[in-house]
Motif scaffolding. Structure first.
Motif, PDB file in Angstrom:
ATOM      1  N   GLY A 561       5.128 -30.583   5.197  1.00  0.00           N
ATOM      2  CA  GLY A 561       4.728 -30.705   3.736  1.00  0.00           C
ATOM      3  C   GLY A 561       3.432 -31.123   4.060  1.00  0.00           C
ATOM      4  N   LEU A 562       2.562 -32.024   3.187  1.00  0.00           N
ATOM      5  CA  LEU A 562       1.782 -32.128   3.467  1.00  0.00           C
ATOM      6  C   LEU A 562       1.026 -32.938   4.454  1.00  0.00           C
ATOM      7  CD1 LEU A 562      -1.167 -32.295   1.379  1.00  0.00           C
ATOM      8  CD2 LEU A 562      -0.592 -34.976   0.704  1.00  0.00           C
ATOM      9  N   ILE A 563       1.007 -34.046   4.842  1.00  0.00           N
ATOM     10  CA  ILE A 563       0.811 -34.540   5.885  1.00  0.00           C
ATOM     11  C   ILE A 563       0.959 -33.828   7.295  1.00  0.00           C
ATOM     12  CG2 ILE A 563       0.760 -36.872   7.120  1.00  0.00           C
ATOM     13  CD1 ILE A 563      -0.464 -36.950   4.364  1.00  0.00           C
ATOM     14  N   ASP A 564       2.488 -32.813   7.437  1.00  0.00           N
ATOM     15  CA  ASP A 564       2.518 -33.142   8.709  1.00  0.00           C
ATOM     16  C   ASP A 564       2.990 -31.425   8.709  1.00  0.00           C
ATOM     17  OD1 ASP A 564       5.030 -32.143   7.280  1.00  0.00           O
ATOM     18  OD2 ASP A 564       6.392 -32.305   8.679  1.00  0.00           O
ATOM     19  N   GLY A 565       2.009 -30.571   7.816  1.00  0.00           N
ATOM     20  CA  GLY A 565       2.032 -29.027   7.398  1.00  0.00           C
ATOM     21  C   GLY A 565       0.788 -28.213   8.718  1.00  0.00           C
ATOM     22  N   ALA A 566      -0.295 -29.175   9.078  1.00  0.00           N
ATOM     23  CA  ALA A 566      -0.740 -28.206   9.852  1.00  0.00           C
ATOM     24  C   ALA A 566      -0.127 -28.321  11.165  1.00  0.00           C
ATOM     25  CB  ALA A 566      -2.612 -28.740  10.593  1.00  0.00           C
ATOM     26  N   GLU A 567      -0.142 -29.740  12.117  1.00  0.00           N
ATOM     27  CA  GLU A 567       0.862 -29.150  12.408  1.00  0.00           C
ATOM     28  C   GLU A 567       2.038 -28.846  13.036  1.00  0.00           C
ATOM     29  OE1 GLU A 567       1.656 -29.364  16.768  1.00  0.00           O
ATOM     30  OE2 GLU A 567      -0.105 -30.147  15.810  1.00  0.00           O
ATOM     31  N   ALA A 568       2.838 -28.454  12.218  1.00  0.00           N
ATOM     32  CA  ALA A 568       3.318 -28.280  12.424  1.00  0.00           C
ATOM     33  C   ALA A 568       4.069 -26.673  12.040  1.00  0.00           C
ATOM     34  CB  ALA A 568       5.036 -28.430  10.674  1.00  0.00           C
ATOM     35  N   THR A 569       2.776 -26.168  11.828  1.00  0.00           N
ATOM     36  CA  THR A 569       2.372 -24.704  11.344  1.00  0.00           C
ATOM     37  C   THR A 569       1.880 -24.164  12.117  1.00  0.00           C
ATOM     38  OG1 THR A 569       1.933 -24.794   8.929  1.00  0.00           O
ATOM     39  CG2 THR A 569       0.823 -23.313  10.010  1.00  0.00           C
ATOM     40  N   ARG A 570       1.102 -24.849  13.131  1.00  0.00           N
ATOM     41  CA  ARG A 570       0.992 -24.591  14.479  1.00  0.00           C
ATOM     42  C   ARG A 570       1.622 -24.514  15.582  1.00  0.00           C
ATOM     43  NH1 ARG A 570      -3.896 -27.922  14.145  1.00  0.00           N
ATOM     44  NH2 ARG A 570      -2.479 -29.448  14.272  1.00  0.00           N
ATOM     45  N   ARG A 571       2.849 -25.443  14.869  1.00  0.00           N
ATOM     46  CA  ARG A 571       4.047 -25.192  16.150  1.00  0.00           C
ATOM     47  C   ARG A 571       5.262 -23.894  15.306  1.00  0.00           C
ATOM     48  NH1 ARG A 571       7.875 -29.566  15.374  1.00  0.00           N
ATOM     49  NH2 ARG A 571       9.928 -28.768  16.469  1.00  0.00           N
ATOM     50  N   VAL A 572       5.059 -23.156  14.627  1.00  0.00           N
ATOM     51  CA  VAL A 572       5.967 -21.906  13.836  1.00  0.00           C
ATOM     52  C   VAL A 572       5.229 -20.710  14.370  1.00  0.00           C
ATOM     53  CG1 VAL A 572       5.668 -21.270  11.762  1.00  0.00           C
ATOM     54  CG2 VAL A 572       6.940 -23.379  11.695  1.00  0.00           C
ATOM     55  N   HIS A 573       3.555 -21.231  14.631  1.00  0.00           N
ATOM     56  CA  HIS A 573       2.600 -19.908  14.800  1.00  0.00           C
ATOM     57  C   HIS A 573       3.315 -19.967  16.529  1.00  0.00           C
ATOM     58  CE1 HIS A 573       0.005 -19.713  11.607  1.00  0.00           C
ATOM     59  NE2 HIS A 573       0.315 -19.176  10.885  1.00  0.00           N
ATOM     60  N   ALA A 574       3.621 -21.207  16.716  1.00  0.00           N
ATOM     61  CA  ALA A 574       3.405 -21.071  19.081  1.00  0.00           C
ATOM     62  C   ALA A 574       4.903 -19.978  19.057  1.00  0.00           C
ATOM     63  CB  ALA A 574       3.073 -21.764  19.603  1.00  0.00           C
ATOM     64  N   ILE A 575       5.848 -20.513  18.476  1.00  0.00           N
ATOM     65  CA  ILE A 575       7.750 -20.406  18.300  1.00  0.00           C
ATOM     66  C   ILE A 575       7.781 -18.917  17.523  1.00  0.00           C
ATOM     67  CG2 ILE A 575       9.605 -21.271  17.126  1.00  0.00           C
ATOM     68  CD1 ILE A 575       9.012 -23.602  16.941  1.00  0.00           C
ATOM     69  N   GLY A 576       7.193 -18.403  16.648  1.00  0.00           N
ATOM     70  CA  GLY A 576       6.700 -17.048  16.019  1.00  0.00           C
ATOM     71  C   GLY A 576       6.785 -16.143  17.244  1.00  0.00           C
ATOM     72  N   SER A 577       5.781 -16.486  17.978  1.00  0.00           N
ATOM     73  CA  SER A 577       5.104 -15.667  18.492  1.00  0.00           C
ATOM     74  C   SER A 577       6.134 -15.194  20.136  1.00  0.00           C
ATOM     75  CB  SER A 577       3.618 -16.285  20.291  1.00  0.00           C
ATOM     76  OG  SER A 577       2.854 -16.201  18.410  1.00  0.00           O
ATOM     77  N   GLY A 578       6.933 -16.389  20.306  1.00  0.00           N
ATOM     78  CA  GLY A 578       7.345 -16.580  21.643  1.00  0.00           C
ATOM     79  C   GLY A 578       9.044 -15.196  20.785  1.00  0.00           C
ATOM     80  N   ILE A 579       9.394 -15.467  19.572  1.00  0.00           N
ATOM     81  CA  ILE A 579      10.308 -15.129  18.986  1.00  0.00           C
ATOM     82  C   ILE A 579       9.711 -13.184  19.213  1.00  0.00           C
ATOM     83  CG2 ILE A 579      11.736 -14.409  16.864  1.00  0.00           C
ATOM     84  CD1 ILE A 579      12.459 -17.408  17.030  1.00  0.00           C
ATOM     85  N   PHE A 580       8.817 -12.962  18.426  1.00  0.00           N
ATOM     86  CA  PHE A 580       8.553 -11.303  18.390  1.00  0.00           C
ATOM     87  C   PHE A 580       7.796 -10.978  19.455  1.00  0.00           C
ATOM     88  CE2 PHE A 580       9.620 -13.342  14.158  1.00  0.00           C
ATOM     89  CZ  PHE A 580      10.431 -12.994  14.197  1.00  0.00           C
ATOM     90  N   ALA A 581       7.525 -11.631  20.785  1.00  0.00           N
ATOM     91  CA  ALA A 581       7.732 -10.686  21.273  1.00  0.00           C
ATOM     92  C   ALA A 581       8.049 -10.907  22.794  1.00  0.00           C
ATOM     93  CB  ALA A 581       6.338 -11.468  22.299  1.00  0.00           C
ATOM     94  N   GLY A 582       9.166 -11.169  22.821  1.00  0.00           N
ATOM     95  CA  GLY A 582      10.264 -11.763  23.025  1.00  0.00           C
ATOM     96  C   GLY A 582      11.332 -10.502  22.901  1.00  0.00           C
ATOM     97  N   GLY A 583      11.347  -9.575  21.665  1.00  0.00           N
ATOM     98  CA  GLY A 583      12.390  -8.601  21.388  1.00  0.00           C
ATOM     99  C   GLY A 583      12.788  -8.873  20.051  1.00  0.00           C
ATOM    100  N   GLY A 584      12.240 -10.154  19.527  1.00  0.00           N
ATOM    101  CA  GLY A 584      12.328 -10.084  17.481  1.00  0.00           C
ATOM    102  C   GLY A 584      11.759  -8.833  17.217  1.00  0.00           C
ATOM    103  N   ARG A 585      12.227  -8.550  15.905  1.00  0.00           N
ATOM    104  CA  ARG A 585      11.737  -7.266  15.178  1.00  0.00           C
ATOM    105  C   ARG A 585      11.174  -8.033  13.716  1.00  0.00           C
ATOM    106  NH1 ARG A 585      15.147  -1.988  14.661  1.00  0.00           N
ATOM    107  NH2 ARG A 585      13.131  -1.355  14.022  1.00  0.00           N
ATOM    108  N   ILE A 586      10.171  -7.225  13.467  1.00  0.00           N
ATOM    109  CA  ILE A 586       9.524  -7.222  11.983  1.00  0.00           C
ATOM    110  C   ILE A 586       9.174  -5.837  11.808  1.00  0.00           C
ATOM    111  CG2 ILE A 586       7.563  -7.504  10.483  1.00  0.00           C
ATOM    112  CD1 ILE A 586       6.788  -9.698  12.675  1.00  0.00           C
ATOM    113  N   VAL A 587      10.916  -6.126  10.359  1.00  0.00           N
ATOM    114  CA  VAL A 587      10.178  -4.680   9.665  1.00  0.00           C
ATOM    115  C   VAL A 587      11.027  -4.744   8.652  1.00  0.00           C
ATOM    116  CG1 VAL A 587      12.346  -4.066  11.217  1.00  0.00           C
ATOM    117  CG2 VAL A 587      12.663  -5.244   9.123  1.00  0.00           C
ATOM    118  N   ALA A 588       9.815  -3.409   7.767  1.00  0.00           N
ATOM    119  CA  ALA A 588       9.857  -3.751   6.505  1.00  0.00           C
ATOM    120  C   ALA A 588      11.376  -3.256   5.682  1.00  0.00           C
ATOM    121  CB  ALA A 588       9.278  -2.121   5.800  1.00  0.00           C
ATOM    122  N   ARG A 589      10.900  -4.125   4.530  1.00  0.00           N
ATOM    123  CA  ARG A 589      12.784  -4.311   4.005  1.00  0.00           C
ATOM    124  C   ARG A 589      13.459  -2.451   3.739  1.00  0.00           C
ATOM    125  NH1 ARG A 589      11.898  -7.712  -1.517  1.00  0.00           N
ATOM    126  NH2 ARG A 589      10.040  -8.170  -0.137  1.00  0.00           N
ATOM    127  N   GLY A 590      12.814  -1.975   3.421  1.00  0.00           N
ATOM    128  CA  GLY A 590      13.405  -0.543   3.407  1.00  0.00           C
ATOM    129  C   GLY A 590      13.894  -0.034   4.669  1.00  0.00           C
TER     130      GLY A 590
END
Length: 873
Positions: A561-590
């Motif tokens: 939310g407003l107060i924790d957004g910046a820190e939480a967003t940094r965590r999201v970027h870090a977690i996402g990097s691990g997920i998608f560098a480690g075999g997670g896939r990003i695909v077009a909806r089609g």
């Protein structure tokens, strides 16, 4: 991951059984799987004698129980006719409810009771200070030279929250705001904690009043004390209702409660009153503030509405059944707080609150989950047919439902012109409907299907993460509903590809993920902008144990939310990097369907994807169970491979109660329009003969030489089996027509003999048809149901494709008497009568309803269309 799923569900779902036990339950399913009915008590103007008669008629139709809902009156008081509206919660009303409970117990029928009248909860007992609350803003022009703005007085129950001038909060003191000159041309924006003013919809006499504030603990407690406890007075403490019911939260505009600022400060860590403009604008901080505000409201719904009502129900020996969605905004996991979650909505290839409820039931180990079924079915009232009922019921079954709550059964006072009373916006399924005599066949199918869908445990391989955080950040005070927002974030092209790829799925949300409820094999992140950082971390942990993550279009990139957004967003970027560098896939909806098929073996692999075919997969202790349905008006013939087909397979037909071997490998699927079956793979299953093939070897053409009687009177000379309404004759007749003829047979051929009444013709939707008025798009050869006898013995009931009966053993060489009793619907008689004048009723009680789709009350084709043939397989 499949083993993980089954281990998590093993304790919550049906106990393992042998193949013979399962077949016995299929033939004679348990009574608690029978469909139920919402029973509308209009007025309520009800009597003990008619209550008894209608309960017994429900039981005779194969229903297992009913939910009592007192609703709007349909008659002014008329003591001479025996019709008097009994005030809701009065002594006489409680006596009538008590009598209904006594009769239900005597007939071994389930009784549920709505905790109120109409919907949402409310009534005359609700003071304005406990009425549904909102936040609104008022813009006041500031004239030049003014240094003080006196605020206009507010109605009772409303208060000023804060004022803003030129984007800055200013003090409100003694009903005025001090401004610093020069002030000309500026606008003072004032925020008000107000009341929606919403009244209980469709209220019974004596039930009128404000809708309660669903996030005000005092309002909820007061409602339970005045209404809930009074309703329970009708029942012995040793025999309470099976469940107490809450309809969907339709408190439109609800967006506030009196102590929201204090609760917000405690939970979110900052002052909401300083940021009120963010709830109404699109500024830089708005999304974060709205996220925090909506999250706080949702938590209060859980804590102050769902949790205390569930506890109240348990304390009184009953259960809380609830539709957990709407306004103000529950989340999917809020369903975990009620004993019996319920959904509504038939479109099985889109987001619905039906799958919202069934997903939560699967995640939180609730083996029985219901749905509000047949509301708006083939509107107007009385138009729905048995086939319409099956079409919609199957679409609920395909979403995981295993208990139907039918809408519904209108109480009808004795002595009225047929077909009597009906609810303004739902199917009329009572015994005033001419085809009701066929209802036992319909409910037998529905009961078997419901019972089978309680066997074993759900086996969905895919979970779709609900974009609740995105919805929170976009909600506004005028439209604060998470489930309603899902249609925008989860369009059909994000859901249908999962089904087309051959996978079943459930929704999950952040609460379920962080609680360790993610047990699917594959998780789809559907084009999320925001995701809860803690849930994302739990997803990463789940992936490390073998889970598969597929993100559509992009990975989430925001959180908090407003107060924790910046820190939480940094965590999201870090977690996402691990997920998608480690075999997670990003695909077009089609490309989603292809990605799913590459990631895992589909539950059902059709030779060619076909959106008409739906399935449900459940895991049994000794094998696999599938429900397979043709959801279209055209026949299907294809092949498919199923997980579990390495064991002995068999098709089980819930309509006829028959079974036959399916084979393994590429299994043939042959389904008539709207036909459905169960497919079982079990190691200990009985060896069965192969699937019967309906060879079109005609033994006799029976299309001609039929006599017809309508209402016991001869209707013309013997002739072809034809509609009795063709040519304009008998257009206004609603009831039963009996077609009779004699057939002479020589030596009977070997094998099975079947009486075939034709296939029906697909139809197009009406130009003004609406998606929320589902119906069967098929003109059947039997309008609308028929009971067949041969030589005086019952041959079966015709009500859904294929319109064919096995008559082997009923025919003999020589003369055979065939009688086909065909029942149409009530629209024909209603069309001849014209609309009912409700002017006197509205003058007496106000306009509490408007009958829907009255221009569609027209005479319908009735009878048989032919051809009718006797065929040998």
């Amino acid at each position: 991951m499949r083993a993980l799923l089954l281990a998590a569900c093993a304790g919550a779902f049906a106990a393992p059984a042998t193949a013979s036990d399962l077949w016995d339950r299929f033939q004679s399913p348990p009574a608690d799987a029978r469909p139920m009915l919402r029973w509308w008590w209009f007025g309520p103007a009800v009597t003990d004698a008619e209550i008894d008669r209608e309960i017994r008629a429900m039981k005779a139709g194969g229903f297992g129980g009913f939910e009592v809902q007192p609703t709007y009156p349909l008659t002014p008081d008329d003591p001479q006719a025996g019709r008097v509206n009994i005030p809701f919660l009065s002594k006489d009303f409680v006596a009538r409810l008590a009598h209904a409970g006594e009769t239900a117990r005597a007939e071994k029928m389930r009784i549920d009771v709505t905790i109120g009248t109409g919907w949402p909860f409310g009534g005359a007992h609700v003071p304005v200070t406990e009425a549904a609350a909102l936040i609104r803003k008022v813009d006041l022009p500031v004239a030049a030279g003014r240094d003080r703005i006196v605020l206009p007085p507010l109605p009772a129950g409303e208060t000023y929250l804060a004022a803003f001038l030129s984007g800055r909060r200013v003090l409100i003191a003694d009903g005025a705001v001090a401004v610093t000159p020069p002030a000309g041309g500026r606008t003072l924006t004032v925020f008000v904690a107000g009341r929606t003013g919403q009244q209980v919809k469709r209220a019974a006499v004596g039930g009128e009043g404000f809708v309660i504030d669903h996030v005000d603990a005092a309002a909820v407690t007061h409602h339970l004390r005045v209404v809930g406890d009074r309703l329970l007075d009708a029942f012995p403490k040793s025999a309470p209702p099976y469940a107490m019911f809450s309809d969907s939260l339709e408190a439109y505009g609800s967006s506030w409660t009196g102590d929201l600022p204090a609760e917000f400060r405690k939970r979110r860590g900052y002052e909401l009153l300083d940021h009120l403009p963010a709830l109404f604008d699109t500024g830089a901080e708005s999304a974060g503030v709205r996220h925090d505000w909506a999250l706080t409201l949702s938590e209060l719904v859980d804590e102050r509405y769902l949790t205390p009502i569930d506890a109240w129900a348990k304390a009184h020996g009953t259960r809380f059944r609830a539709q957990v969605y709407g306004f103000p905004p529950p989340r999917l996991s809020s369903n975990a707080l009620v004993a019996l979650p319920e959904g509504e909505g038939a479109p099985w290839r889109r987001f619905t609150s039906t799958r919202w409820a069934t997903s939560a039931a699967h995640l939180y180990g609730k083996p029985v989950v219901s749905s509000e079924t047949w509301t708006w079915l083939h509107s107007p009232s009385w138009a729905a047919t048995p086939l319409d009922m099956k079409v919609e019921a199957d679409r609920h079954f395909l979403q995981g439902v295993n208990q139907l709550i039918g809408h519904g059964w209108p109480y009808s006072a004795p002595g009225l012109a047929e077909p009597g009373w009906a609810f303004y916006a739902a199917s009329a399924l009572n015994d005033h409907n001419p085809w009701y005599v066929a209802m036992p066949a319909v409910t037998r199918y529905l009961t078997r299907a419901s019972a089978m869908l309680r066997e074993g445990a759900p086996a969905d391989q895919v979970a779709i993460y609900l974009p609740t955080e995105d919805a929170f950040a976009a909600l506004t005070p005028a439209d604060a509903s998470v489930d309603k927002a899902m249609a925008r974030y989860l369009p059909e092209d994000m859901i249908a590809p999962v089904l087309d790829a051959g996978f079943g799925f459930d929704f999950v949300d952040a609460q379920a993920v962080t609680a360790g409820k993610l047990t699917a094999r594959i998780l789809i992140l559907p084009a999320l902008e925001r995701i809860d950082a803690a849930a994302y971390a739990a997803i990463a942990h789940w992936k490390a144990k073998g889970g598969i993550v597929i993100a559509i279009d992009h990975a989430p990139n925001l959180s908090g939310g407003l107060i924790d957004g910046a820190e939480a967003t940094r965590r999201v970027h870090a977690i996402g990097s691990g997920i998608f560098a480690g075999g997670g896939r990003i695909v077009a909806r089609g490309a989603l369907a292809a990605a799913l098929r590459a990631a895992a073996t589909p539950d059902v692999a059709l030779t060619k994807a076909d959106p008409r075919i739906g399935f449900v997969h459940r895991k049994l202790d000794g094998g696999d169970l599938y429900f397979v349905a043709n959801t279209s008006e055209t026949a299907i013939e294809t092949r498919a491979r199923f997980i579990g087909d390495n064991q002995r397979g068999a098709w089980w037909d819930a309509e006829t109660g028959r079974r036959w071997a399916s084979g393994t490998g590429d299994i043939p699927i042959r389904l008539a329009p709207y036909e459905s079956r169960f497919l079982l793979f079990e190691k200990d299953a009985d060896a069965l003969p192969a699937e019967p093939v309906h060879a079109e070897r005609i033994v006799a053409d029976l299309s001609r030489d039929w006599s017809l009687t309508l209402g016991g009177q001869a209707a013309g000379k013997p002739g072809a089996a034809a509609l009795w309404t063709q040519g304009g004759a008998n257009q206004s007749f609603s009831g039963s027509g009996v077609y009779r003829r004699t057939i002479m047979l020589g030596a009977l051929p070997a094998g099975r003999l079947s009486l075939d009444f034709g296939k029906g013709v697909p139809t197009a939707a009406e130009p003004d048809g609406r998606a929320d008025r589902p119906r069967a798009m098929l003109a059947p050869p039997v309008r609308e149901a028929a009971i067949v006898t041969i030589n005086g013995k019952p041959a079966g009931t015709l009500w859904a494709p294929p319109y064919r009966l096995d008559v082997t053993g009923l025919l003999k060489p020589g003369a055979n008497q065939i009688a086909v009793t065909v029942m149409n619907g009530a629209l024909n008689a209603l069309a001849a009568r014209g609309p009912v004048d409700q002017q006197v009723l509205s003058l007496r009680y106000g306009e509490r309803f408007t009958d829907q789709d009255q221009k569609l009350v027209v005479s319908q084709p009735s009878g048989l269309t032919g051809p009718i043939t006797l065929v040998a397989d």
